[in-house]
Design an enzyme around this catalytic site. Structure first.
Site, mmCIF file in Angstrom:
data_model
loop_
_atom_site.group_PDB
_atom_site.id
_atom_site.type_symbol
_atom_site.label_atom_id
_atom_site.label_comp_id
_atom_site.label_asym_id
_atom_site.label_seq_id
_atom_site.Cartn_x
_atom_site.Cartn_y
_atom_site.Cartn_z
ATOM 1 C CG ASP A 233 -1.820 -0.709 1.611
ATOM 2 O OD1 ASP A 233 -1.473 -2.141 1.111
ATOM 3 O OD2 ASP A 233 -3.035 -0.806 2.067
ATOM 4 C CG HIS A 235 -3.292 3.806 1.974
ATOM 5 N ND1 HIS A 235 -4.509 3.850 1.288
ATOM 6 C CD2 HIS A 235 -2.845 2.752 2.170
ATOM 7 C CE1 HIS A 235 -5.055 2.688 1.506
ATOM 8 N NE2 HIS A 235 -4.505 2.620 2.322
ATOM 9 C CG ASP A 262 -5.586 -0.493 -0.700
ATOM 10 O OD1 ASP A 262 -6.408 -0.887 -1.463
ATOM 11 O OD2 ASP A 262 -5.595 -0.522 0.654
ATOM 12 C CG ASP A 265 -9.719 5.949 -1.011
ATOM 13 O OD1 ASP A 265 -9.503 7.186 -0.994
ATOM 14 O OD2 ASP A 265 -10.517 5.085 -1.038
ATOM 15 N NE ARG A 266 -7.183 4.483 5.357
ATOM 16 C CZ ARG A 266 -8.109 4.942 7.024
ATOM 17 N NH1 ARG A 266 -7.414 6.091 7.695
ATOM 18 N NH2 ARG A 266 -8.950 3.880 7.276
ATOM 19 C CG ASN A 294 -9.546 -2.315 0.673
ATOM 20 O OD1 ASN A 294 -7.954 -2.426 0.551
ATOM 21 N ND2 ASN A 294 -9.761 -1.960 1.587
ATOM 22 C CG HIS A 295 -9.017 1.776 0.700
ATOM 23 N ND1 HIS A 295 -9.585 3.336 0.716
ATOM 24 C CD2 HIS A 295 -8.554 0.971 1.050
ATOM 25 C CE1 HIS A 295 -9.377 3.105 1.936
ATOM 26 N NE2 HIS A 295 -9.079 2.401 2.575
ATOM 27 C CG HIS A 343 -4.934 -5.133 -1.987
ATOM 28 N ND1 HIS A 343 -3.782 -4.395 -1.415
ATOM 29 C CD2 HIS A 343 -5.352 -4.616 -1.027
ATOM 30 C CE1 HIS A 343 -4.746 -3.129 -0.206
ATOM 31 N NE2 HIS A 343 -5.307 -3.524 0.047
ATOM 32 N NE ARG A 391 -8.511 -5.510 6.532
ATOM 33 C CZ ARG A 391 -7.991 -4.866 6.310
ATOM 34 N NH1 ARG A 391 -8.346 -3.998 6.530
ATOM 35 N NH2 ARG A 391 -6.375 -4.963 6.341
ATOM 36 C CG HIS A 418 -6.141 -5.647 2.721
ATOM 37 N ND1 HIS A 418 -6.804 -4.732 2.573
ATOM 38 C CD2 HIS A 418 -7.094 -6.158 3.494
ATOM 39 C CE1 HIS A 418 -7.717 -4.317 2.982
ATOM 40 N NE2 HIS A 418 -8.074 -5.925 3.697
#
Length: 490
Positions: A233, A235, A262, A265-266, A294-295, A343, A391, A418
């Site tokens: 990731d 991010h 990923d 995001d964030r 998943n993002h 991922h 989750r 992840h």
């Protein structure tokens, strides 16, 4: 008899006192952002006093901060069951549901708070904000149900987009990405400048074409002398991405990379990260690999910042195009028929084969269950078997599940991402399940290292390289995230 009652009451009072001390200890760890220890001591407090709504609510927030949305939801629900008037419990549950994309369930809880506190402006604002999201989702569903849904590409006139005279940034050379363009773009982004929208659109249209031709399972062969770098990731942490290239060299035909989902995001430089990665995909389509996380999905982007960031830096229309491109990202990659990279992780049921992955029709938003969902969302666990996901999506799988999957598919081990790991990577399931995470000091608060893996064709033994976070401009993570998510995490 009276003595027995007294001693029972004293014991209870003593346990309640001890539980309060444990809660205070947990709160201290929470303030220090050591969420694992906070969860540990909230749990111990609950063992002594299992009917305390505040303890459940506090642990729920710690779970939210560590992205264990399923556990957060369960704790918030328990807090509300214990005390129906405990407003914070409803807020926590609403945030958990928002994080899981369950907007209608979240709206119900905000409705309850508004009913209990009709004069609370904050509650009213959260209710209205959530209601807006629910209506937007309903509108999107109505449009999506039209089978003839057109691509954003059809409504773009990129050729006639003007590049203004005062724009001095990088532009594509005859509409193509070159090494020179990539170096200029990365330097331009580093100065917090924006790539011209015409160039961004050109890149997105081209990368969509490239990705749409790929299978859902990418299969590559490394020769004896070749190596590949696998990153986890990133991010939206653009300055840490530049640092990876500084430490490990720019991508090239002799320095291939695989980024394992990923990308966005964030972190608040997600646009810069994804355009850089897409640029290298266009430059080296056979040596630079990207897998979906998943993002790379609408629900997550709406909550965790990417949609807001694209709208702030460009337009809503461009976000729609990003969404279309993300749907074509492959889901897994097999190296030398021996190492499988994805991922999230393995599957909710036994018996899934590489051929099943090849057959996944991936051009969609991921379903709530099944192999595509698992590849993006599942996590390993130390104990055998499977359990409910922390989750709230997919499952957790044990070493025996990994062993059976590898045996059936004649593989050596899996590499997945992840999850934040303090060292940047983790080896579990007797060396057969490796996690790699490449966003150091995740969200500016986790204090973790980042890592990447070198895999050589000669022996396929993973070589781990760690690195620490580098400074970035003063734009906080989640700066573009949905306001409800920002408030709910407070």
């Amino acid at each position: 008899m009276a003595n027995a009652i007294n001693s029972g009451s004293e014991k209870m009072a003593e346990e309640e006192r001890s539980a309060e001390e444990l809660k205070e200890k947990a709160n201290k760890y929470f303030k220090e952002k050591d969420y694992e220890n906070a969860i540990k001591y909230y749990t111990e407090a609950l063992e002594l006093n299992p009917d305390n709504a505040i303890y459940y609510s506090n642990r729920s927030l710690a779970y939210l901060r560590t992205e264990c949305y399923g556990y957060a939801l369960a704790d918030a629900t328990r807090a509300v069951e214990i005390d129906k008037n405990y407003v914070k419990g409803y807020y926590r549950r609403a945030t958990s549901n928002m994080a899981l994309g369950k907007f209608k369930a979240a709206l119900k809880d905000y409705e309850t708070v508004v009913r209990v506190r009709p004069n609370d402006k904050d509650a009213k604002m959260k209710y209205q904000e959530c209601n807006k999201v629910v209506k937007q989702k309903a509108f999107e569903r109505a449009i999506a149900s039209d089978d003839l849904k057109r691509s954003v590409v059809d409504s773009l006139d990129i050729e006639n987009m003007m590049i203004e005279d005062d724009y001095t940034g990088p532009i594509l050379e005859e509409g193509k990405v070159t090494v020179k363009f990539m170096k200029e773009m990365m330097a331009w982004f580093k100065e917090q400048k924006k790539l011209h929208r015409k160039c961004a659109y050109q890149m997105l249209v081209q990368v969509k074409e490239v990705l749409a031709k790929l299978p859902s399972l990418i299969e590559i062969t490394l020769k004896e002398t070749e190596k590949i770098t696998i990153c986890g990731d990133t991010h939206g942490q653009y300055y840490d991405l530049l640092n990876i290239f500084e430490l490990n060299g720019l991508p090239s035909e002799t320095n291939p990379y695989l980024f394992n989902g990923d990308f966005v995001d964030r972190g608040s430089f997600s646009v810069e990260v994804i355009l850089t990665l897409f640029g290298f995909k266009l430059l080296y389509p056979d040596c630079f690999h990207l897998l979906r996380g998943n993002h790379e999905t609408d629900n997550m982007n709406q909550m965790y910042g990417f949609e807001g960031e694209v709208k702030a830096k460009y337009t809503a229309q461009m976000f729609q195009l990003f969404s279309e491109v993300f749907q074509w990202l492959p889901l897994a990659q097999c190296i030398n028929n021996k190492v499988l990279v994805m991922h999230g992780g393995l599957f909710s049921e036994d018996g899934v084969t590489l051929d099943d992955i090849r057959k996944i029709d991936r051009n969609r938003q991921p379903p709530d269950s099944g192999p595509m969902c698992d590849l993006l969302w599942s996590d390993p666990q130390p104990q055998n078997g499977r359990s409910v996901s922390k989750r709230g999506v997919s499952c957790q799988f044990g070493p025996d599940v990994t062993e059976r999957f590898l045996e059936q598919n004649k593989l050596k081990y899996i590499v997945r991402s992840h999850e934040v790991k303090s060292e940047g990577y983790e080896v579990t399931h007797s060396g057969k399940c490796i996690t790699v995470f490449s966003a150091p000091n995740y969200c500016d608060q986790m204090g973790n290292k980042g890592a990447y893996i070198h895999l050589k064709g000669s022996d396929l033994k993973p070589e781990f390289h760690q690195f620490t976070a580098v400074p970035h401009p003063n734009v906080k993570p989640m700066a573009y995230a949905n306001s409800l998510m920002q408030l709910g995490m407070m």
